[in-house]
Design a protein around this motif. Structure first.
Motif, PDB file in Angstrom:
ATOM      1  N   ILE A   6       0.973  -0.833  -0.128  1.00  0.00           N
ATOM      2  CA  ILE A   6       0.127  -0.086  -0.081  1.00  0.00           C
ATOM      3  C   ILE A   6       1.053   1.201   0.308  1.00  0.00           C
ATOM      4  O   ILE A   6       1.629   1.131   0.453  1.00  0.00           O
ATOM      5  CB  ILE A   6      -0.841   0.144   1.076  1.00  0.00           C
ATOM      6  CG1 ILE A   6      -1.726  -1.221   1.538  1.00  0.00           C
ATOM      7  CG2 ILE A   6      -1.902   1.364   0.992  1.00  0.00           C
ATOM      8  CD1 ILE A   6      -2.856  -1.560   0.057  1.00  0.00           C
ATOM      9  N   GLY A   8       0.024   6.289   0.059  1.00  0.00           N
ATOM     10  CA  GLY A   8      -0.774   6.860   0.280  1.00  0.00           C
ATOM     11  C   GLY A   8      -0.741   7.964  -0.116  1.00  0.00           C
ATOM     12  O   GLY A   8      -1.286   8.524  -0.568  1.00  0.00           O
ATOM     13  N   THR A  36      -3.320   4.540  -3.165  1.00  0.00           N
ATOM     14  CA  THR A  36      -5.166   5.020  -2.291  1.00  0.00           C
ATOM     15  C   THR A  36      -5.175   6.279  -2.852  1.00  0.00           C
ATOM     16  O   THR A  36      -6.765   6.560  -2.496  1.00  0.00           O
ATOM     17  CB  THR A  36      -5.304   4.954  -0.919  1.00  0.00           C
ATOM     18  OG1 THR A  36      -4.102   6.331  -0.237  1.00  0.00           O
ATOM     19  CG2 THR A  36      -4.674   3.474  -0.092  1.00  0.00           C
ATOM     20  N   GLN A  38      -4.806   8.818  -1.628  1.00  0.00           N
ATOM     21  CA  GLN A  38      -4.978   9.703  -0.165  1.00  0.00           C
ATOM     22  C   GLN A  38      -4.398  11.341  -0.459  1.00  0.00           C
ATOM     23  O   GLN A  38      -4.791  12.491   0.154  1.00  0.00           O
ATOM     24  CB  GLN A  38      -3.964   8.911   1.394  1.00  0.00           C
ATOM     25  CG  GLN A  38      -4.089  10.316   2.100  1.00  0.00           C
ATOM     26  CD  GLN A  38      -3.851   9.009   3.392  1.00  0.00           C
ATOM     27  OE1 GLN A  38      -3.966   8.581   3.719  1.00  0.00           O
ATOM     28  NE2 GLN A  38      -3.036  10.211   4.397  1.00  0.00           N
ATOM     29  N   THR A  72     -10.188   8.002   5.587  1.00  0.00           N
ATOM     30  CA  THR A  72     -10.077   6.851   6.488  1.00  0.00           C
ATOM     31  C   THR A  72     -11.145   5.754   5.915  1.00  0.00           C
ATOM     32  O   THR A  72     -10.674   4.562   5.534  1.00  0.00           O
ATOM     33  CB  THR A  72      -9.912   6.495   7.996  1.00  0.00           C
ATOM     34  OG1 THR A  72      -8.550   7.279   8.240  1.00  0.00           O
ATOM     35  CG2 THR A  72      -9.522   4.863   8.863  1.00  0.00           C
ATOM     36  N   VAL A  75     -10.850   4.801   1.418  1.00  0.00           N
ATOM     37  CA  VAL A  75     -10.076   4.007   1.945  1.00  0.00           C
ATOM     38  C   VAL A  75     -10.414   2.716   2.139  1.00  0.00           C
ATOM     39  O   VAL A  75     -10.415   1.165   1.764  1.00  0.00           O
ATOM     40  CB  VAL A  75      -8.278   4.044   2.368  1.00  0.00           C
ATOM     41  CG1 VAL A  75      -7.553   3.198   2.597  1.00  0.00           C
ATOM     42  CG2 VAL A  75      -8.212   5.355   2.685  1.00  0.00           C
ATOM     43  N   SER A  99      -4.008   6.070   5.175  1.00  0.00           N
ATOM     44  CA  SER A  99      -4.215   4.769   4.016  1.00  0.00           C
ATOM     45  C   SER A  99      -3.597   3.649   5.101  1.00  0.00           C
ATOM     46  O   SER A  99      -4.164   2.454   4.880  1.00  0.00           O
ATOM     47  CB  SER A  99      -3.389   5.290   3.174  1.00  0.00           C
ATOM     48  OG  SER A  99      -3.801   5.813   2.139  1.00  0.00           O
ATOM     49  N   CYS A 103      -6.166   0.254   5.393  1.00  0.00           N
ATOM     50  CA  CYS A 103      -5.660  -0.806   4.800  1.00  0.00           C
ATOM     51  C   CYS A 103      -5.600  -2.067   6.076  1.00  0.00           C
ATOM     52  O   CYS A 103      -6.162  -3.341   5.461  1.00  0.00           O
ATOM     53  CB  CYS A 103      -4.438  -0.755   3.569  1.00  0.00           C
ATOM     54  SG  CYS A 103      -4.757   0.528   2.235  1.00  0.00           S
TER      55      CYS A 103
END
Length: 363
Positions: A6, A8, A36, A38, A72, A75, A99, A103
């Protein structure tokens, strides 16, 4: 082992890049990259991905900005749907952004293993959203990869089984080691008219320093103190410039003699600027680590740090947030008397150690 990594925000890019590079040659691990969104600036994200050798994300969730709760939740919702289509055995998260916890929560509730890189770092300041993200992510992680040995004490004190903790070193330094030579060849010093070791860099963006008129004015006084001593480069974070504009302080900074305000820099250009600076003045977490690895004096304009090894062993001085302390601190830093060393395992091989642990788990 199917491992979904991941990212972000931009600091995540530097941490995930060496891990993906270490995974790619292995038959035992099938990596997948999810961005993501973000933090997303198309120009900067494209530049960072290219400079760091990151593959294009397998999925881009496009979350965008919002309150901590909204971001949040968004995501979580989108990543949960992504896992429906692309099951994973492990979700690997890095750092402490929204993120990261989002996740990790999705994975843990689905019974998917969670690996947290940069586990166990603590500022003891629960008013920092990142501190909440760090603590909660560690509680639900199956593999906790630490960048300094003191992190184990923090985790054990919070009830984490030491068997889940692996001291591997600092993946951000892997990226720095890999790209330092290329950064040295960048023309950014000449472009900005900088003399090596003849200027300071300032990066400030934390809410505690810019989100109220009083904090922003105090921060501007600190900037003035640094700029009074050295030519100064300021790559302004968008939220910082926005807040200073809102409070009527932006012109006060941009009109300072010897101050050069520039756009946010790519990874290689910023690394070159850091490596050649006489001093870095910051409230960033990652920059505390990078300056320690580079041997560059760093003054951190915060009351606490989650990276204490940069103070006890590195080049970092935790200054607090009183602008009146800045002039003396700058003079002390420029004297160059502070003994410092690069911490253990900050050697460019942290990603290899992380992947070795996951490989053993997959066999």
């Amino acid at each position: 082992m199917r491992v979904t990594c991941i990212v972000g925000a931009r600091p995540n890019f530097m941490k995930v890049a060496p891990i993906l590079a270490a995974m790619r040659p292995l038959d035992a691990i099938e990596p997948r990259l999810v961005h993501t969104g973000q933090h997303y600036d198309e120009r900067m994200s494209t530049l960072f991905f290219r400079e760091l050798g990151l593959p294009q994300p397998d999925a881009y969730l496009g979350v965008g900005s919002g309150s901590h709760a909204v971001q949040t939740a968004r995501v979580m919702e989108l990543f949960d749907a992504d896992l429906d289509q692309h099951p994973a055995d492990v979700v690997l998260v890095v750092g402490d952004v929204n993120s990261t916890i989002a996740c990790a929560l999705v994975a843990a509730k689905r019974g998917v293993g969670v690996a947290h890189v940069e586990a166990g770092l603590r500022s003891r300041d629960r008013q920092m959203p990142e501190e909440i993200n760090r603590v909660l992510t560690d509680q639900i992680s199956d593999w906790l990869f630490t960048s300094e040995r003191s992190a184990l004490d923090n985790l054990v004190a919070e009830g984490i089984d030491p068997a889940r903790v692996h001291f591997v070193g600092n993946v951000m330094i892997d990226t720095l080691v890999t790209h330092r030579a290329a950064a040295a060849r960048r023309p950014v010093l000449a472009d900005l008219g900088c003399t090596p070791k003849g200027y300071a860099i300032i990066t400030l963006h934390r809410p505690s320093n810019v989100d109220t008129p009083e904090a922003a004015a105090n921060t501007v006084r600190a900037v003035e103190a640094v700029a009074a001593r050295l030519p100064t480069i300021i790559p302004f974070h968008p939220r910082t410039s926005g807040k200073l504009q809102q409070f009527g302080l932006l012109d006060r900074v941009t009109s300072l003699p010897g101050v050069r305000v520039v756009e946010p820099q790519g990874y290689l250009d910023f690394l070159c600027l850091m490596d050649n600076a006489a001093l870095v003045f910051t409230d960033s977490g990652g920059i505390q680590e990078e300056t320690t690895a580079l041997g560059v004096p760093c003054l951190t304009f915060r009351d606490s740090t989650e990276r204490p090894i940069t103070v006890t062993e590195g080049t970092n001085v935790l200054l607090g947030t009183d602008a009146a302390s800045v002039p003396d601190a700058v003079e002390e830093a420029l004297k160059g008397r502070r003994g410092a060393r690069v911490p253990e395992y900050w050697d460019g091989k942290a990603a290899e150690r992380i992947v070795a642990v996951l490989s053993r788990a997959s066999s």
